[in-house]
Design an enzyme around this catalytic site. Sequence first.
Site, PDB file in Angstrom:
ATOM      1  N   PRO A 150      13.341  28.109  25.156  1.00  0.00           N
ATOM      2  CG  PRO A 150      13.501  26.439  26.741  1.00  0.00           C
ATOM      3  CD  PRO A 150      14.316  27.219  25.777  1.00  0.00           C
ATOM      4  CG  ASN A 151       8.260  28.068  27.979  1.00  0.00           C
ATOM      5  OD1 ASN A 151       7.326  27.481  27.468  1.00  0.00           O
ATOM      6  ND2 ASN A 151       9.049  27.508  28.878  1.00  0.00           N
ATOM      7  NE  ARG A 191      -1.331  32.885  30.148  1.00  0.00           N
ATOM      8  CZ  ARG A 191      -1.455  31.599  29.862  1.00  0.00           C
ATOM      9  NH1 ARG A 191      -0.524  30.746  30.250  1.00  0.00           N
ATOM     10  NH2 ARG A 191      -2.499  31.148  29.216  1.00  0.00           N
ATOM     11  CE1 TYR A 214      11.001  36.071  32.137  1.00  0.00           C
ATOM     12  CE2 TYR A 214       8.807  35.286  32.703  1.00  0.00           C
ATOM     13  CZ  TYR A 214      10.181  35.165  32.785  1.00  0.00           C
ATOM     14  OH  TYR A 214      10.735  34.140  33.497  1.00  0.00           O
ATOM     15  CG  ASN A 225      16.678  34.858  26.873  1.00  0.00           C
ATOM     16  OD1 ASN A 225      16.874  33.974  27.714  1.00  0.00           O
ATOM     17  ND2 ASN A 225      15.727  35.767  27.005  1.00  0.00           N
ATOM     18  CB  ALA A 240      14.263  26.791  31.379  1.00  0.00           C
ATOM     19  CD  GLU A 276      24.054  34.138  30.578  1.00  0.00           C
ATOM     20  OE1 GLU A 276      25.272  34.194  30.852  1.00  0.00           O
ATOM     21  OE2 GLU A 276      23.200  33.626  31.320  1.00  0.00           O
ATOM     22  CG  HIS A 286      19.018  35.846  31.249  1.00  0.00           C
ATOM     23  ND1 HIS A 286      18.446  34.667  30.817  1.00  0.00           N
ATOM     24  CD2 HIS A 286      20.328  35.590  31.433  1.00  0.00           C
ATOM     25  CE1 HIS A 286      19.386  33.744  30.761  1.00  0.00           C
ATOM     26  NE2 HIS A 286      20.534  34.276  31.128  1.00  0.00           N
ATOM     27  NE  ARG A 332      12.651  35.617  37.786  1.00  0.00           N
ATOM     28  CZ  ARG A 332      12.137  35.019  36.717  1.00  0.00           C
ATOM     29  NH1 ARG A 332      12.697  35.198  35.527  1.00  0.00           N
ATOM     30  NH2 ARG A 332      11.078  34.254  36.833  1.00  0.00           N
TER      31      ARG A 332
HETATM   32  O1  CA2 Z   1      14.512  36.715  31.803  1.00  0.00           O
HETATM   33  C1  CA2 Z   1      14.730  35.948  30.856  1.00  0.00           C
HETATM   34  O2  CA2 Z   1      14.913  36.333  29.708  1.00  0.00           O
HETATM   35  C2  CA2 Z   1      14.766  34.445  31.099  1.00  0.00           C
HETATM   36  O3  CA2 Z   1      15.741  33.863  30.247  1.00  0.00           O
HETATM   37  C3  CA2 Z   1      13.398  33.914  30.790  1.00  0.00           C
HETATM   38  C4  CA2 Z   1      13.215  32.430  31.073  1.00  0.00           C
HETATM   39  C5  CA2 Z   1      13.711  32.058  32.454  1.00  0.00           C
HETATM   40  O4  CA2 Z   1      13.758  30.637  32.544  1.00  0.00           O
HETATM   41  C6  CA2 Z   1      15.098  32.611  32.669  1.00  0.00           C
HETATM   42  O5  CA2 Z   1      15.487  32.338  33.913  1.00  0.00           O
HETATM   43  C7  CA2 Z   1      15.146  34.112  32.497  1.00  0.00           C
HETATM   44  C8  CA2 Z   1      11.750  32.007  30.993  1.00  0.00           C
HETATM   45  C9  CA2 Z   1      11.057  32.380  29.740  1.00  0.00           C
HETATM   46  C10 CA2 Z   1       9.606  32.188  29.922  1.00  0.00           C
HETATM   47  O6  CA2 Z   1       8.947  32.876  28.923  1.00  0.00           O
HETATM   48  C11 CA2 Z   1       7.715  33.344  29.176  1.00  0.00           C
HETATM   49  C12 CA2 Z   1       7.041  33.871  28.115  1.00  0.00           C
HETATM   50  C13 CA2 Z   1       5.786  34.400  28.287  1.00  0.00           C
HETATM   51  C14 CA2 Z   1       5.215  34.400  29.511  1.00  0.00           C
HETATM   52  C15 CA2 Z   1       5.878  33.859  30.559  1.00  0.00           C
HETATM   53  C16 CA2 Z   1       7.127  33.330  30.398  1.00  0.00           C
END
Ligand code: CA2
Length: 143
Positions: A11-12, A19, A24, A73, A76, A97, A99, A106
Site C-alpha cells: 500500500p501507498n 511525497r 522515500y 515490499n 505497512a 524482503e 524496504h 525509524r
Molecule cells: O521504506 C519502505 O519501503 C517502506 O516499506 C515504505 C512503507 C512503510 O510503511 C514501511 O515501513 C517502509 C510506506 C510506503 C508509503 O509510501 C509512500 C509513497 C509516497 C509518499 C509517501 C509514502
Amino acid sequence: MTKPIFVLNGPNLDRLGTREPSIYGTTTLAEIETMCREAAGDRPLRFHQSNAEHVIIGWIHEAIDQAAGIIINAAAYTFTSLAILDALKMFQGPIIELHISNIHRREPHYQNSLVSKTATAVIVGLGAQGYPTAVAAMLKLAD
Ligand code: CA2
C-alpha cells in the site's frame, strides 16, 4: 521454461516520488519497474502494486505456482499482516524482503517485520536502488 521473478509492492507505494522525498526519494514506481526490468535482463519479471491485502495474497499464490523468486515490499502490511506471512510461508523458493528506507532507524512501529520471519534476505535503506540490487541478487539465488 524460465520461471519469472515476482516483484510485489504494497500500500501507498503507487504514490512514490510525490511525497516525503527525504525518506522515500523522488523516483516513481513506474521508474522503479523500468530499473527492475533492466536488471532482470532476459529473465521474465512480473511487477505488481496493490493497496489491498487480498490482492497481494493472490499474487503470492500465483508466485507459489509459477515463480522462481519473490521480491516483496509489503509496505505497512510488513508489520501487520499474518495473512501475507502465511502465504509467503507456502512459497518454496527464495524471498527477498525490501524496504526503500532503513526501517531499523525509524519509529518502533516500523521495526518488527513479520515478513522477515520468512525472508531469505532483507534489503533496506538503499532507496530505489534497492530494487535493481534485489533483482540482481535474486538472479543468483533463483533456479
Ligand atoms: O521504506 C519502505 O519501503 C517502506 O516499506 C515504505 C512503507 C512503510 O510503511 C514501511 O515501513 C517502509 C510506506 C510506503 C508509503 O509510501 C509512500 C509513497 C509516497 C509518499 C509517501 C509514502
